[in-house]
Design an enzyme around this catalytic site. Structure first.
Site, short mmCIF file in Angstrom:
data_model
loop_
_atom_site.label_atom_id
_atom_site.label_comp_id
_atom_site.label_asym_id
_atom_site.label_seq_id
_atom_site.Cartn_x
_atom_site.Cartn_y
_atom_site.Cartn_z
N ASN A 45 -23.81 138.86 53.46
CA ASN A 45 -23.28 140.07 54.08
C ASN A 45 -22.83 141.04 52.99
O ASN A 45 -22.75 140.69 51.81
CB ASN A 45 -22.18 139.76 55.10
CG ASN A 45 -20.94 139.15 54.49
OD1 ASN A 45 -20.40 139.66 53.50
ND2 ASN A 45 -20.46 138.06 55.08
N ARG A 74 -20.95 138.99 38.81
CA ARG A 74 -22.18 138.73 38.05
C ARG A 74 -22.67 139.90 37.22
O ARG A 74 -23.61 139.74 36.43
CB ARG A 74 -23.27 138.23 38.99
CG ARG A 74 -22.91 136.97 39.76
CD ARG A 74 -22.47 135.85 38.87
NE ARG A 74 -22.28 134.62 39.64
CZ ARG A 74 -22.13 133.43 39.11
NH1 ARG A 74 -22.12 133.29 37.80
NH2 ARG A 74 -21.95 132.37 39.87
N HIS A 125 -22.49 130.68 45.31
CA HIS A 125 -21.93 131.65 46.26
C HIS A 125 -22.17 131.09 47.66
O HIS A 125 -23.21 131.31 48.26
CB HIS A 125 -22.57 133.03 46.06
CG HIS A 125 -22.22 133.62 44.74
ND1 HIS A 125 -20.99 134.22 44.49
CD2 HIS A 125 -22.91 133.67 43.58
CE1 HIS A 125 -20.95 134.62 43.23
NE2 HIS A 125 -22.10 134.30 42.66
N ARG A 148 -20.00 142.37 52.23
CA ARG A 148 -18.78 141.99 51.51
C ARG A 148 -19.10 140.99 50.40
O ARG A 148 -18.61 141.12 49.28
CB ARG A 148 -17.78 141.39 52.49
CG ARG A 148 -16.48 140.97 51.84
CD ARG A 148 -15.54 140.35 52.85
NE ARG A 148 -14.23 140.12 52.29
CZ ARG A 148 -13.19 139.71 52.99
NH1 ARG A 148 -13.31 139.50 54.29
NH2 ARG A 148 -12.03 139.51 52.41
#
Length: 197
Positions: free
Chosen positions: A155, A166, A80, A157
């Site tokens: 953040n 996930r 990510h 979002r």
């Protein structure tokens, strides 16, 4: 050898009210509707932002977690790219009593085989250190189940996106377990934003 469980701890406990007020200020700029801000308007405004999928507004707040997991899950987490990470280094940390994260959903007969493999890996690692092999070289015998600790910041979002991916039934069971822990914390502290992730 010690067996540990995964865990998640929120390190940035921002009050939901303060969070919503900042998100409302940011979001109202988009519509030039700042004059419509009043005491108590933030929850309804942010609920509408979330409902209408106006995701960019959620990027103005970031949250950090301390996560205990295994090296395999940490390799998935760092994919990510919109998050920031600080992770325990197997290169510089010299382990004594090694901690391993017990796999989720493994049958009991396989779990005993797993435990034997972890003890063997720990023994090999410690023997290598005794032979004056550096920790950065000795770590090569440590498996994905080796416990790691990391701080992860993203953040709002991105947290929503991470949880969407996930907590899915298609996610790896170990990853899903950790994501579910994070989700419960976020739903409890920030229901306006995370109640329907």
């Amino acid at each position: 050898m010690r067996v540990v469980q995964q865990s998640a701890e929120l390190l940035t406990p921002i009050k939901e009210g303060e969070m919503l007020e900042l998100l409302e200020k940011a979001g109202r700029v988009c519509y030039k509707s700042e004059s419509r801000i009043y005491n108590g308007s933030a929850p309804v405004f942010v609920q509408n932002i979330v409902k209408n999928n106006h995701q960019s507004v959620l990027e103005h707040i970031s949250l950090s977690f301390r996560l205990i997991t295994d090296r395999g899950v940490s390799h998935e987490l760092v994919r990510h790219r919109l998050a920031s990470y600080s992770q325990e280094s197997t290169r510089y940390v010299r382990y004594g009593d090694i901690e391993f994260v017990e796999p989720i959903g493994m049958p009991p007969n396989a779990l005993s085989l797993w435990a034997d493999a972890m003890e063997e890996a720990e023994s090999s690692y410690l023997q290598m250190l005794a032979e004056r092999i550096s920790p950065e070289q000795a770590r090569s015998v440590l498996p994905n189940s080796t416990k790691t600790e990391l701080i992860m910041t993203a953040n709002l979002r991105e947290w929503k996106h991470i949880l969407y991916l996930r907590t899915s039934i298609a996610a790896h069971p170990q990853m899903r377990d950790l994501a579910d822990k994070i989700k419960r914390i976020l739903e409890f502290n920030y229901p306006t934003i995370f109640k329907e992730v």
